[in-house]
Scaffold this motif. Structure first.
Motif, PDB file in Angstrom:
ATOM      1  N   GLU A 203       0.839  -1.204   0.000  1.00  0.00           N
ATOM      2  CA  GLU A 203       0.000   0.000   0.000  1.00  0.00           C
ATOM      3  C   GLU A 203       0.874   1.255   0.000  1.00  0.00           C
ATOM      4  O   GLU A 203       1.842   1.349   0.750  1.00  0.00           O
ATOM      5  N   MET A 319     -17.835   5.966  -4.925  1.00  0.00           N
ATOM      6  CA  MET A 319     -18.190   4.935  -5.921  1.00  0.00           C
ATOM      7  C   MET A 319     -18.834   3.769  -5.191  1.00  0.00           C
ATOM      8  O   MET A 319     -18.194   2.746  -4.948  1.00  0.00           O
ATOM      9  N   VAL A 350     -18.894   0.725   3.894  1.00  0.00           N
ATOM     10  CA  VAL A 350     -18.710  -0.572   4.577  1.00  0.00           C
ATOM     11  C   VAL A 350     -17.603  -1.393   3.914  1.00  0.00           C
ATOM     12  O   VAL A 350     -17.469  -1.369   2.696  1.00  0.00           O
TER      13      VAL A 350
HETATM   14  P1  NAI Z   1      -9.638   2.251  -3.021  1.00  0.00           P
HETATM   15  O1  NAI Z   1      -9.605   3.671  -3.381  1.00  0.00           O
HETATM   16  O2  NAI Z   1     -10.506   1.796  -1.915  1.00  0.00           O
HETATM   17  O3  NAI Z   1      -8.171   1.773  -2.630  1.00  0.00           O
HETATM   18  C1  NAI Z   1      -7.074   1.915  -3.491  1.00  0.00           C
HETATM   19  C2  NAI Z   1      -5.819   1.856  -2.666  1.00  0.00           C
HETATM   20  O4  NAI Z   1      -4.722   1.741  -3.532  1.00  0.00           O
HETATM   21  C3  NAI Z   1      -5.610   3.109  -1.820  1.00  0.00           C
HETATM   22  O5  NAI Z   1      -5.372   2.737  -0.490  1.00  0.00           O
HETATM   23  C4  NAI Z   1      -4.391   3.742  -2.464  1.00  0.00           C
HETATM   24  O6  NAI Z   1      -3.582   4.461  -1.543  1.00  0.00           O
HETATM   25  C5  NAI Z   1      -3.670   2.535  -3.029  1.00  0.00           C
HETATM   26  N1  NAI Z   1      -2.725   2.852  -4.100  1.00  0.00           N
HETATM   27  C6  NAI Z   1      -2.892   3.735  -5.113  1.00  0.00           C
HETATM   28  N2  NAI Z   1      -1.782   3.762  -5.880  1.00  0.00           N
HETATM   29  C7  NAI Z   1      -0.900   2.887  -5.336  1.00  0.00           C
HETATM   30  C8  NAI Z   1       0.415   2.482  -5.662  1.00  0.00           C
HETATM   31  N3  NAI Z   1       1.085   3.004  -6.697  1.00  0.00           N
HETATM   32  N4  NAI Z   1       1.028   1.563  -4.888  1.00  0.00           N
HETATM   33  C9  NAI Z   1       0.379   1.036  -3.823  1.00  0.00           C
HETATM   34  N5  NAI Z   1      -0.864   1.396  -3.467  1.00  0.00           N
HETATM   35  C10 NAI Z   1      -1.503   2.304  -4.213  1.00  0.00           C
HETATM   36  O7  NAI Z   1      -9.928   1.464  -4.385  1.00  0.00           O
HETATM   37  P2  NAI Z   1     -10.263  -0.063  -4.655  1.00  0.00           P
HETATM   38  O8  NAI Z   1      -9.956  -0.899  -3.477  1.00  0.00           O
HETATM   39  O9  NAI Z   1      -9.622  -0.387  -5.957  1.00  0.00           O
HETATM   40  O10 NAI Z   1     -11.820  -0.030  -4.857  1.00  0.00           O
HETATM   41  C11 NAI Z   1     -12.400   0.833  -5.835  1.00  0.00           C
HETATM   42  C12 NAI Z   1     -13.717   1.328  -5.374  1.00  0.00           C
HETATM   43  O11 NAI Z   1     -14.699   0.307  -5.486  1.00  0.00           O
HETATM   44  C13 NAI Z   1     -13.745   1.734  -3.912  1.00  0.00           C
HETATM   45  O12 NAI Z   1     -13.280   3.036  -3.750  1.00  0.00           O
HETATM   46  C14 NAI Z   1     -15.190   1.631  -3.584  1.00  0.00           C
HETATM   47  O13 NAI Z   1     -15.812   2.822  -3.964  1.00  0.00           O
HETATM   48  C15 NAI Z   1     -15.678   0.496  -4.480  1.00  0.00           C
HETATM   49  N6  NAI Z   1     -15.803  -0.729  -3.680  1.00  0.00           N
HETATM   50  C16 NAI Z   1     -16.656  -0.732  -2.617  1.00  0.00           C
HETATM   51  C17 NAI Z   1     -16.775  -1.835  -1.815  1.00  0.00           C
HETATM   52  C18 NAI Z   1     -17.679  -1.780  -0.644  1.00  0.00           C
HETATM   53  O14 NAI Z   1     -18.467  -0.848  -0.549  1.00  0.00           O
HETATM   54  N7  NAI Z   1     -17.615  -2.736   0.272  1.00  0.00           N
HETATM   55  C19 NAI Z   1     -16.041  -3.068  -2.091  1.00  0.00           C
HETATM   56  C20 NAI Z   1     -15.148  -2.950  -3.224  1.00  0.00           C
HETATM   57  C21 NAI Z   1     -15.078  -1.826  -3.983  1.00  0.00           C
END
Ligand code: NAI
Ligand code: FAD
Length: 467
Positions: A203, A319, A350
């Protein structure tokens, strides 16, 4: 050319709910979807399949690690991963069919094909081998989002994968590298850790699930370590590439600026999602994108062309499926001349790990940045009789309340059934409840919800009773 009052492009939770509400309000509605199944990311490759695998993997984990403590002796459980994936596929299929039935019930015309603007009031639907144009008094763009990547990481969907492929793997990885400790990284990382993978999360920032109050990320890291998950925070990923036909290497800079290498048989790229507008031909409608690729809208989801609206992941804001749904309902009602309101700060968030993580309102960090005087009350599940009975003693509830008025400003939970508990907090905050209000409401005993009552009593200054 057929005329519609409302044409919705995209059948995710934003689009199909908008279509239903518009139809309920007497509008003639068409829903355009480019894939054969309805339901969008959420039903096909998002919320529903991920929760199906989270539930199945939790059952497996409990059978292996927890049944014995409950006095249940079984032969060592055997994992049938193909069946787990097949069950997930069936859950998805049933849900998608449910949406199809809802379209029929509400007399919504479903048009399969890629939707694009032919002019501001005309939508072209390009199906396989056929093309038609429909006329629309109003158009709602609900085309959602796709996974994004970072420089140096080429997703080939085989071993360098997104959440979509991670939901349908043919085997449990020996080692799964996860780039990004956000929501997807933690949910899908948890699935595979429970099934026996070595999971290494890399991360960029110094915390997991950065969108939440920091205390939740810290606790989640602590409990997830017990699953064997390994965390490499403050690591900047430089590259992900194959080191062999079936091995992937991730190179990153550690907090000291030294290059470190991780090796696994799969790499899940979970660094966020980007709005999806490919093929929409927005220019023909007089629209363009903002610098981040979103369709620009005002607070009512209206674009600069008054009869064209946009909702869900393709516009600013969280999102989340429930955010997309609320916007879908609100836009349909606005088209029908009503004046609905969405209270964006009270959209809950969540993470479906176990313990679950759930949050609504302001975090402590946000309140500090605002310079707002607040009181914090916390109650650990360790002190809950219900949690001890079910062996779910990890985590806590934190309630933040205004120092003067006692109005609840934020509720942050990590613990059993947090996803369901947060509903009470959202309801209370919508009605501007004080922490003392929740503290004085009779909660059934023994329930996990008593932890919210206790934390509210602590925040109000009255003091928790069971701590
Ligand atoms: P996210 O925004 O939650 O997490 C992405 C993570 O990747 C962040 O912690 C960021 O700091 C890290 N990151 C970015 N660039 C990086 C790099 N170069 N090296 C290492 N780490 C890096 O996005 P995620 O997990 O891809 O999910 C996308 C979206 O899908 C979420 O923001 C959410 O809106 C939605 N989602 C919602 C869920 C729920 O409501 N339970 C479950 C899954 C997705
Ligand atoms: P989408 O669901 O993305 O739907 C858009 C639809 O539009 C798609 O079907 C697409 O094919 C179609 N489309 C696009 N362009 C065109 C075109 N030109 N013509 C015709 N059709 C088109 N959110 C939660 O709230 N809770 C969760 O638990 C949760 N879990 C998730 C887990 C994962 C793994 C992922 C990836 C996401 C998760 N999300 C979750 C996020 C959630 O899926 C999205 O926020 C939600 O689906 C957005 O809804 P939407 O209607 O805006 O778009």
């Amino acid at each position: 050319m057929e005329n519609f009052d409302v044409v919705v492009i995209g059948s995710g939770p934003g689009g199909y709910i908008a279509a239903i509400r518009a139809a309920q309000l007497g509008k003639k509605v068409a829903l355009v979807e480019k894939y054969p199944t309805l339901g969008g990311t959420c039903l096909n490759v998002g919320c529903i399949p991920s929760k199906a695998l989270l539930d199945s993997s939790e059952h497996y984990h409990n059978a292996v690690h927890r049944f014995q403590a409950h006095g249940i002796k079984i032969p060592p459980p055997e994992l049938d991963f193909a069946q787990m994936i097949a069950r997930k596929a069936k859950v998805v299929e049933d849900n998608c069919r449910g949406v199809e039935m809802l379209m029929k019930k509400n007399k919504i015309t479903v048009l399969h094909g890629v939707g694009s603007f032919a002019s501001p009031h005309q939508v072209r639907v390009e199906g396989q081998g056929d093309s038609q144009i429909v006329e629309a008094a109003h158009v709602i763009i609900a085309t959602g989002s796709k996974p994004s990547s970072i420089p140096g990481v080429d997703i080939d969907k085989k071993r360098i994968i997104t959440s979509t492929e991670a939901l349908s793997l043919k085997e449990v990885p020996h080692t799964l590298l996860v780039i990004g400790g956000g929501v997807i990284g933690m949910e899908l990382g948890t699935v595979y850790a429970r099934l026996g993978s070595r999971v290494q999360v890399i991360e960029y920032t110094d915390t997991l699930i950065g969108a939440f109050d920091r205390a939740l990320g810290k606790e989640l890291q602590k409990v997830s370590r017990k699953l064997g998950m390994e965390f490499f925070l403050s690591h900047k990923v430089l590259q992900a590439a194959y080191s062999n036909v079936d091995k992937v290497q991730v190179k990153a800079l550690d907090p000291q600026g030294q290059e470190v290498t991780f090796e696994g048989d799969y790499c899940l790229v979970a660094v966020g999602r980007r709005p999806y507008t490919q093929g929409l031909n927005l220019e023909a409608a007089g629209l363009s994108l903002d610098e981040k690729g979103f369709v620009p809208v005002d607070e009512e989801c209206r674009t600069k062309v008054p009869h064209i609206w946009a909702i869900g992941d393709v516009v600013r804001g969280a999102m989340l499926a429930h955010k997309a749904e609320e916007e879908g309902v609100a836009v349909a009602e606005r088209i029908a001349g009503q004046k609905p309101h969405i209270h964006y700060p009270l959209i809950p968030n969540v993470v479906y790990t176990w313990p679950e993580v759930a949050s609504v309102g302001y975090s402590e960090e946000q309140l500090k940045a605002q310079g707002r005087a607040y009181r914090s009350g916390q109650f650990p599940f360790m002190a809950s009789g219900r949690a001890r009975a079910s062996m779910d003693t990890e985590g806590f509830v934190k309630v933040l309340a205004d120092a003067q008025s006692d109005e609840i400003l934020g509720v942050h939970i990590i613990g059993p059934r947090a996803a369901d508990l947060i509903g009470e907090a959202a309801l209370a905050m919508e009605f501007k409840a004080a922490a003392e209000d929740i503290g004085r409401i009779c909660h059934a005993h023994p329930t996990f919800s008593e932890a919210l009552k206790e934390a509210s009593l602590a925040a109000s200054g009255l003091g928790a009773l069971n701590m």
